[in-house]
Design a protein around this motif. Structure first.
Motif, PDB file in Angstrom:
ATOM      1  N   LYS A 127       0.946  -1.354  -0.046  1.00 47.66           N
ATOM      2  CA  LYS A 127      -0.075  -0.062   0.051  1.00 47.66           C
ATOM      3  C   LYS A 127       0.934   1.169  -0.325  1.00 47.66           C
ATOM      4  O   LYS A 127       0.480   2.196  -0.843  1.00 47.66           O
ATOM      5  N   ASP A 128       1.842   1.314   0.853  1.00 46.52           N
ATOM      6  CA  ASP A 128       2.692   2.635   0.962  1.00 46.52           C
ATOM      7  C   ASP A 128       3.644   2.721  -0.668  1.00 46.52           C
ATOM      8  O   ASP A 128       4.021   3.627  -0.819  1.00 46.52           O
ATOM      9  N   ALA A 129       4.005   1.296  -1.087  1.00 47.64           N
ATOM     10  CA  ALA A 129       4.758   1.308  -2.384  1.00 47.64           C
ATOM     11  C   ALA A 129       3.875   1.867  -3.469  1.00 47.64           C
ATOM     12  O   ALA A 129       4.254   2.842  -4.233  1.00 47.64           O
ATOM     13  N   LYS A 130       2.368   1.977  -3.284  1.00 43.43           N
ATOM     14  CA  LYS A 130       1.637   2.575  -4.181  1.00 43.43           C
ATOM     15  C   LYS A 130       1.561   4.014  -4.235  1.00 43.43           C
ATOM     16  O   LYS A 130       1.655   4.772  -5.043  1.00 43.43           O
ATOM     17  N   LYS A 131       1.524   4.337  -2.867  1.00 48.42           N
ATOM     18  CA  LYS A 131       1.774   5.938  -2.509  1.00 48.42           C
ATOM     19  C   LYS A 131       3.078   6.488  -3.057  1.00 48.42           C
ATOM     20  O   LYS A 131       3.024   7.596  -3.732  1.00 48.42           O
ATOM     21  N   LEU A 132       4.071   5.668  -2.738  1.00 47.54           N
ATOM     22  CA  LEU A 132       5.235   6.205  -3.535  1.00 47.54           C
ATOM     23  C   LEU A 132       5.218   6.326  -4.821  1.00 47.54           C
ATOM     24  O   LEU A 132       5.846   7.496  -5.501  1.00 47.54           O
ATOM     25  N   ASN A 138       4.911  10.744 -12.184  1.00 42.74           N
ATOM     26  CA  ASN A 138       4.737  11.736 -12.987  1.00 42.74           C
ATOM     27  C   ASN A 138       6.058  12.620 -13.113  1.00 42.74           C
ATOM     28  O   ASN A 138       6.381  13.222 -14.145  1.00 42.74           O
ATOM     29  N   THR A 139       6.754  12.779 -11.960  1.00 39.30           N
ATOM     30  CA  THR A 139       8.006  13.649 -11.942  1.00 39.30           C
ATOM     31  C   THR A 139       9.341  12.854 -12.439  1.00 39.30           C
ATOM     32  O   THR A 139       9.978  13.469 -13.129  1.00 39.30           O
ATOM     33  N   PHE A 140       9.211  11.432 -12.169  1.00 35.74           N
ATOM     34  CA  PHE A 140      10.738  10.677 -12.547  1.00 35.74           C
ATOM     35  C   PHE A 140      10.617   9.482 -13.504  1.00 35.74           C
ATOM     36  O   PHE A 140      11.512   9.138 -14.116  1.00 35.74           O
ATOM     37  N   ILE A 141       9.268   9.358 -13.639  1.00 34.95           N
ATOM     38  CA  ILE A 141       9.176   8.109 -14.859  1.00 34.95           C
ATOM     39  C   ILE A 141       8.536   8.707 -16.205  1.00 34.95           C
ATOM     40  O   ILE A 141       9.341   8.378 -17.284  1.00 34.95           O
ATOM     41  N   PHE A 142       7.481   9.245 -15.953  1.00 32.80           N
ATOM     42  CA  PHE A 142       6.866   9.624 -17.378  1.00 32.80           C
ATOM     43  C   PHE A 142       6.990  11.140 -18.015  1.00 32.80           C
ATOM     44  O   PHE A 142       6.270  11.032 -19.131  1.00 32.80           O
ATOM     45  N   PHE A 145      12.929  14.827 -16.713  1.00 28.47           N
ATOM     46  CA  PHE A 145      13.540  15.619 -15.842  1.00 28.47           C
ATOM     47  C   PHE A 145      14.230  16.662 -16.377  1.00 28.47           C
ATOM     48  O   PHE A 145      15.469  16.748 -16.323  1.00 28.47           O
ATOM     49  N   THR A 146      13.844  18.108 -16.483  1.00 33.14           N
ATOM     50  CA  THR A 146      14.468  19.334 -17.045  1.00 33.14           C
ATOM     51  C   THR A 146      14.458  20.278 -15.921  1.00 33.14           C
ATOM     52  O   THR A 146      13.648  20.180 -14.903  1.00 33.14           O
ATOM     53  N   THR A 147      15.265  21.244 -16.114  1.00 33.51           N
ATOM     54  CA  THR A 147      15.224  21.961 -15.288  1.00 33.51           C
ATOM     55  C   THR A 147      13.965  22.957 -15.040  1.00 33.51           C
ATOM     56  O   THR A 147      13.569  23.259 -13.780  1.00 33.51           O
ATOM     57  N   SER A 148      12.962  23.189 -15.898  1.00 34.47           N
ATOM     58  CA  SER A 148      11.751  23.648 -15.797  1.00 34.47           C
ATOM     59  C   SER A 148      10.914  22.558 -15.129  1.00 34.47           C
ATOM     60  O   SER A 148       9.885  23.264 -14.428  1.00 34.47           O
ATOM     61  N   ARG A 149      11.434  21.483 -14.805  1.00 35.39           N
ATOM     62  CA  ARG A 149      10.281  20.485 -14.168  1.00 35.39           C
ATOM     63  C   ARG A 149      10.233  20.907 -12.622  1.00 35.39           C
ATOM     64  O   ARG A 149       9.350  20.410 -11.982  1.00 35.39           O
ATOM     65  N   ILE A 150      11.313  21.446 -12.420  1.00 38.33           N
ATOM     66  CA  ILE A 150      11.516  21.802 -10.789  1.00 38.33           C
ATOM     67  C   ILE A 150      10.492  22.747 -10.229  1.00 38.33           C
ATOM     68  O   ILE A 150      10.194  22.629  -9.071  1.00 38.33           O
ATOM     69  N   LEU A 151       9.828  23.529 -11.170  1.00 41.33           N
ATOM     70  CA  LEU A 151       8.997  24.403 -10.783  1.00 41.33           C
ATOM     71  C   LEU A 151       7.416  23.760 -10.825  1.00 41.33           C
ATOM     72  O   LEU A 151       6.466  24.402 -10.590  1.00 41.33           O
ATOM     73  N   SER A 152       7.398  22.535 -11.349  1.00 41.95           N
ATOM     74  CA  SER A 152       5.898  21.975 -11.734  1.00 41.95           C
ATOM     75  C   SER A 152       5.519  21.536 -10.465  1.00 41.95           C
ATOM     76  O   SER A 152       6.089  21.195  -9.392  1.00 41.95           O
ATOM     77  N   LYS A 153       4.097  21.213 -10.660  1.00 45.19           N
ATOM     78  CA  LYS A 153       3.034  20.869  -9.606  1.00 45.19           C
ATOM     79  C   LYS A 153       3.551  19.515  -9.056  1.00 45.19           C
ATOM     80  O   LYS A 153       3.585  19.243  -7.875  1.00 45.19           O
ATOM     81  N   ASP A 154       3.764  18.599 -10.024  1.00 44.76           N
ATOM     82  CA  ASP A 154       4.098  17.254  -9.554  1.00 44.76           C
ATOM     83  C   ASP A 154       5.562  17.463  -8.835  1.00 44.76           C
ATOM     84  O   ASP A 154       5.363  16.672  -7.776  1.00 44.76           O
ATOM     85  N   PHE A 155       6.412  18.037  -9.361  1.00 39.97           N
ATOM     86  CA  PHE A 155       7.956  18.177  -8.446  1.00 39.97           C
ATOM     87  C   PHE A 155       7.635  18.776  -7.281  1.00 39.97           C
ATOM     88  O   PHE A 155       8.217  18.158  -6.244  1.00 39.97           O
TER      89      PHE A 155
END
Length: 238
Positions: A127-132, A138-142, A145-155
């Motif tokens: 269950k905790d693995a799912k939360k992780l 969305n941030t690290f897999i799909f 990972f660019t500089t602009s992503r640092i300001l994204s909602k997901d990051f």
């Protein structure tokens, strides 16, 4: 004159890039030093038998299927897969044998029956693995990972809950929090070895892999793992 692209390496990544560029109208050439495509996914034959080397199961098959759907093709036509009931089987020195059933509850019950480790501990871990996974996918897999992503909602969401990422604890340390039986700890330590990492040093974030296997499902191509490469290779050459 059309756009041209050269890709070094005919592994899964190289073939995927080639197909995506082909869809956009690029003239693509892929260069590979080995005799066959595949990268880490390889096969060997001996006495009329064929053996996969490298990866042993398939998670998130829709990511490969997407490459066929780009060209309005049914992935099942090119790469038929089936969902595994038993992902793998663990053998221990004390002769304990544990079946890693894909179904979370069956897997948890198997562990409790064979080791005495409470099934509730396994279910809580998954269950905790799912939360992780939900926190990081969305941030690290799909997404790249660019500089602009640092300001994204997901990051920012992941950053604000960085303690849950377990980046400052090894996956072994994380597993010791959930389980007391050394055999069960070793089972979940295995996820660090997927990319050749040491579970005593690799971050606990890798616990996310257990979610992919037991919550979303593990699969196997009907013609073997190497068929992932072969089907993409043949399709890309059309």
């Amino acid at each position: 004159m059309g756009r041209k692209a050269s890709i070094i390496g005919a592994g899964i990544g190289g073939l995927a890039i080639a197909l995506r560029l082909k869809k956009q109208g690029w003239d693509v050439h892929v260069f590979e030093s080995a005799a066959k495509p595949g990268g880490k996914i390889k096969e060997i034959t001996h006495d009329g038998f064929r053996f996969d080397t490298g990866p042993s199961l398939f998670t998130l098959p829709d990511l490969a299927g997407e490459l066929f759907r780009l060209f309005d093709e049914d992935p099942r036509k090119h790469l038929p897969v089936y969902r595994l009931k038993n992902i793998t089987r663990y053998f221990f020195d004390d002769h304990t044998v544990i079946n890693a059933w894909q179904d979370p509850e069956a897997f948890a019950s198997e562990i409790e029956e064979k080791t005495g480790e409470k099934a509730d501990n396994v279910m809580r871990y998954l269950k905790d693995a799912k939360k992780l996974y939900d926190l990081t996918a969305n941030t690290f897999i799909f997404k790249p990972f660019t500089t602009s992503r640092i300001l994204s909602k997901d990051f920012l969401k992941a950053a604000l809950q960085f303690r849950k990422l377990n980046t400052f604890h090894s996956i072994h340390q994380v597993n010791e929090r959930y389980f007391s039986d050394s055999r069960v700890i070793r089972i979940f330590d295995r996820y660090a070895t997927y990319n050749g990492s040491d579970p005593y040093q690799a971050p606990g974030t890798l616990a996310v892999i257990s979610h992919l296997e037991h919550n979303t499902g593990a699969y196997f191509p009907k013609q073997g793992i190497y068929d992932i490469v072969q089907s993409l290779y043949v399709f890309a050459k059309q």
